[in-house]
Design a protein around this motif. Structure first.
Motif, PDB file in Angstrom:
ATOM      1  N   VAL A   1      38.798  42.388  15.796  1.00  0.00           N
ATOM      2  CA  VAL A   1      39.387  43.303  14.818  1.00  0.00           C
ATOM      3  C   VAL A   1      39.258  42.691  13.428  1.00  0.00           C
ATOM      4  O   VAL A   1      39.697  41.569  13.194  1.00  0.00           O
ATOM      5  CB  VAL A   1      40.877  43.567  15.120  1.00  0.00           C
ATOM      6  CG1 VAL A   1      41.493  44.439  14.043  1.00  0.00           C
ATOM      7  CG2 VAL A   1      41.037  44.211  16.485  1.00  0.00           C
ATOM      8  N   GLU A   2      38.671  43.429  12.517  1.00  0.00           N
ATOM      9  CA  GLU A   2      38.584  43.005  11.123  1.00  0.00           C
ATOM     10  C   GLU A   2      39.591  43.788  10.298  1.00  0.00           C
ATOM     11  O   GLU A   2      39.943  44.915  10.633  1.00  0.00           O
ATOM     12  CB  GLU A   2      37.166  43.237  10.572  1.00  0.00           C
ATOM     13  CG  GLU A   2      36.098  42.382  11.230  1.00  0.00           C
ATOM     14  CD  GLU A   2      34.749  42.556  10.574  1.00  0.00           C
ATOM     15  OE1 GLU A   2      34.717  42.915   9.376  1.00  0.00           O
ATOM     16  OE2 GLU A   2      33.734  42.341  11.258  1.00  0.00           O
ATOM     17  N   VAL A   3      40.050  43.176   9.218  1.00  0.00           N
ATOM     18  CA  VAL A   3      40.998  43.831   8.329  1.00  0.00           C
ATOM     19  C   VAL A   3      40.324  44.132   6.999  1.00  0.00           C
ATOM     20  O   VAL A   3      39.251  43.615   6.700  1.00  0.00           O
ATOM     21  CB  VAL A   3      42.241  42.946   8.094  1.00  0.00           C
ATOM     22  CG1 VAL A   3      42.955  42.656   9.397  1.00  0.00           C
ATOM     23  CG2 VAL A   3      41.852  41.646   7.380  1.00  0.00           C
ATOM     24  N   PHE A   4      40.977  44.982   6.207  1.00  0.00           N
ATOM     25  CA  PHE A   4      40.567  45.175   4.822  1.00  0.00           C
ATOM     26  C   PHE A   4      41.345  44.155   3.992  1.00  0.00           C
ATOM     27  O   PHE A   4      42.568  44.294   3.834  1.00  0.00           O
ATOM     28  CB  PHE A   4      40.890  46.595   4.358  1.00  0.00           C
ATOM     29  CG  PHE A   4      40.037  47.654   5.002  1.00  0.00           C
ATOM     30  CD1 PHE A   4      38.738  47.878   4.568  1.00  0.00           C
ATOM     31  CD2 PHE A   4      40.531  48.423   6.038  1.00  0.00           C
ATOM     32  CE1 PHE A   4      37.948  48.852   5.154  1.00  0.00           C
ATOM     33  CE2 PHE A   4      39.753  49.403   6.639  1.00  0.00           C
ATOM     34  CZ  PHE A   4      38.450  49.610   6.188  1.00  0.00           C
ATOM     35  N   PRO A   5      40.679  43.131   3.475  1.00  0.00           N
ATOM     36  CA  PRO A   5      41.414  42.054   2.781  1.00  0.00           C
ATOM     37  C   PRO A   5      42.295  42.549   1.649  1.00  0.00           C
ATOM     38  O   PRO A   5      43.429  42.081   1.490  1.00  0.00           O
ATOM     39  CB  PRO A   5      40.278  41.153   2.261  1.00  0.00           C
ATOM     40  CG  PRO A   5      39.151  41.390   3.205  1.00  0.00           C
ATOM     41  CD  PRO A   5      39.233  42.846   3.558  1.00  0.00           C
TER      42      PRO A   5
END
Length: 250
Positions: A116-120
């Motif tokens: 899972v990647e996030v929006f920094p």
């Protein structure tokens, strides 16, 4: 500097597409599921196979809706009606819930594989909201929100969670109805008029407006800013970090 009106004392965040970059994983999982089903239907009926469009079809019929509603709405756009079945139908069942559960199997496989990647910028904003002392909830149609939050390392930044599991248990209608956002505000102990909603889906923005929330922020990830405004967003940004660069809203 959060870029919010002074009346706002709590924040309600959608998950996929606002905080986490799982929308693309959802698109791929829906496309794989629907294309397999539509291809089988075309083979049986002798009709033309028209693939699910992971951009336009996803945004119009699926994004922000509970899983079964997404299946039902998309199939209706193709003139297909399936029995609802039961929420625990096996993925092989030719029902609305069966097809939705088939998609969830694909999704979980991809989440395990790809993570899972996030929006920094959005996570920076969430941290700023926490530092400012405003209570925070995630409001998501996903039944996998708890797992996604844990994988993304965001659980400790949120005070409450209203997701697909909670909605089913409490009989809450999904977006564009405001039920889940209202439940989120109630969990934070604030009236809707003092809470801000952060949404990337048209159905979610409609839910925020229908619930009488004090401020609705549309997050435009796919070039649908005018549609988000038309649905009731007070402001549209490409990322929540933009709000920290603005003067406080009136």
């Amino acid at each position: 500097m959060l870029g919010l009106p002074a009346r706002i004392t709590a924040c309600l965040f959608d998950l996929d597409g606002v905080l986490t970059q799982t929308a693309q994983v959802h698109r791929v999982a829906w496309a794989q599921t629907f294309d397999s089903y539509l291809r089988d239907q075309a083979a049986v009926g002798g009709g033309e196979f028209l693939a699910f469009d992971p951009a336009s079809d996803y945004n119009r019929y699926v994004d922000g809706r509970p899983r079964a509603d997404g299946v039902r709405t998309f199939l209706a756009s193709r003139g297909i009606v399936l029995p609802d079945g039961e929420p625990d139908d096996p993925p092989t069942a030719e029902t609305v819930n069966g097809l939705g559960n088939r998609k969830n199997v694909v999704l979980l496989q991809r989440l395990r594989t790809d993570g899972v990647e996030v929006f920094p910028g959005s996570v920076d904003y969430l941290r700023a909201v926490a530092r400012a002392g405003l209570p925070r909830a995630v409001v998501s149609a996903s039944a996998n929100a708890e797992e996604v939050l844990a994988a993304a390392g965001l659980t400790d930044l949120l005070d409450a969670r209203v997701d697909g599991v909670v909605a089913r248990a409490e009989g809450l209608r999904g977006k564009p109805y405001p039920d889940t956002f209202l439940a989120g505000a109630a969990r934070l102990g604030v009236p809707p008029g003092q809470a801000a909603v952060f949404e990337d889906a048209i159905a979610g923005v409609e839910a925020g407006r229908a619930g009488g929330f004090g401020y609705v922020v549309g997050v435009d990830r796919v070039g649908q800013g005018p549609e988000l405004l038309a649905a009731g967003a007070d402001i549209v940004v490409a990322d929540l970090a933009e709000l920290m660069e603005q003067e406080t809203a009136a």
